[in-house]
Scaffold this active site. Sequence first.
Site, short mmCIF file in Angstrom:
data_model
loop_
_atom_site.label_atom_id
_atom_site.label_comp_id
_atom_site.label_asym_id
_atom_site.label_seq_id
_atom_site.Cartn_x
_atom_site.Cartn_y
_atom_site.Cartn_z
N TYR A 99 0.81 -1.23 0.00
CA TYR A 99 0.00 0.00 0.00
C TYR A 99 0.83 1.27 0.00
O TYR A 99 0.31 2.36 -0.19
CB TYR A 99 -0.99 0.01 1.18
N MET A 214 -2.20 -6.96 5.53
CA MET A 214 -1.67 -6.24 4.37
C MET A 214 -0.21 -6.58 4.09
O MET A 214 0.52 -5.77 3.54
CB MET A 214 -1.84 -4.73 4.59
N ASN A 238 -6.99 -7.14 16.14
CA ASN A 238 -8.34 -6.55 16.11
C ASN A 238 -9.29 -7.55 15.48
O ASN A 238 -8.89 -8.38 14.68
CB ASN A 238 -8.37 -5.23 15.31
N HIS A 250 -5.47 2.03 14.24
CA HIS A 250 -4.09 1.57 14.31
C HIS A 250 -3.57 1.54 15.75
O HIS A 250 -2.74 0.70 16.10
CB HIS A 250 -3.21 2.45 13.42
I1 8IG Z 1 -3.28 -5.12 12.39
O1 8IG Z 1 -8.52 -5.82 9.99
C1 8IG Z 1 -4.49 -5.34 10.92
N1 8IG Z 1 -4.08 -5.35 9.66
N2 8IG Z 1 -6.62 -5.79 5.83
N3 8IG Z 1 -7.60 -5.80 7.93
C2 8IG Z 1 -6.50 -5.73 7.13
N4 8IG Z 1 -5.28 -5.56 7.61
C3 8IG Z 1 -5.17 -5.49 8.94
C4 8IG Z 1 -6.25 -5.57 9.81
C5 8IG Z 1 -7.54 -5.74 9.28
N5 8IG Z 1 -5.79 -5.45 11.06
#
Ligand code: 8IG
Length: 276
Positions: A99, A214, A238, A250
């Site tokens: 990203y 990611m 999370n 974050h």
């Molecule tokens: I830490 O809930 C983390 N990285 N795509 N989704 C995505 N990446 C993440 C997430 C999430 N939590």
Amino acid sequence: MSSHDILYTDPLQAAHLAAREIAQRTGVENHDIALVMGSGWVEAVDALGMPRYECNAQDITGFLPPSVEGHSGKIRSYEIHDDGKIIRALVFLGRTHLYEGKGIEPVVHSVRTAVKAGCKIVILTNACGGINKSYAVGQPVIIRDHISLTATSPLIGAHFVDLTDLYSKRIREIVKGADSTLEEGVYVHWRGPTYETPAEILMMRTIGADLVGMSTVPEAIAAHALGAEVLGISLVTNAAAGVTGEKLNHEEVIAAGKAAAARMGALLKGVIPKLL
Ligand code: 8IG
């Protein structure tokens, strides 16, 4: 040509040069194992003791400056002593993500460098969202397999690599033997930087995913393609979107990582000598 250009024009040569620089700086001709510490994992590395060497990653060919909080952009060399055995670990604190928009090459440069530096095993750690409703925040999960939703690969050309055993079964069995409470899950790679919508999380659950994040997937593919054995461990920091009704942020990720650091460190320290 700058050290930045060669990463894009000849990425394997960039990794070779980076590995030579690391050997020279550390005085270690060959490292045995590499660890990539994602967000939420940087403090876990304290369990490995004092590093024998540390530098800023950006001082090594091909490494870009870090851009995310909790990703510190350091390279360290550790000597781990176990039962008369000496294990040389190359540790990357932080990583580059898709990203960030710099392409796939910087994303996989650490693992390519690690393999060129001699590492036969690559441990990839990350923080992620939990899709599987049985997961709790702060729970580590071994990556059993992945689903790539980014439509990108670190490989170019007619390089048809088998990914059946991408996340080494041998290593997964050893890790589960060391901690029988660990579960395994399927990790989905999402480009980000936005988190998913609740509808996207429902889609992911429907196609068999347990974890979403990611990172990790391009690195796993690049390391495997160069012949390394790969272990992936996710820390659920999370619940994924729509699972609890809470919004994602974050800070919660950083806090969950800090809370789990000691356990993750003990896990890594206990497991590493069993892998080699
Ligand atoms: I830490 O809930 C983390 N990285 N795509 N989704 C995505 N990446 C993440 C997430 C999430 N939590």
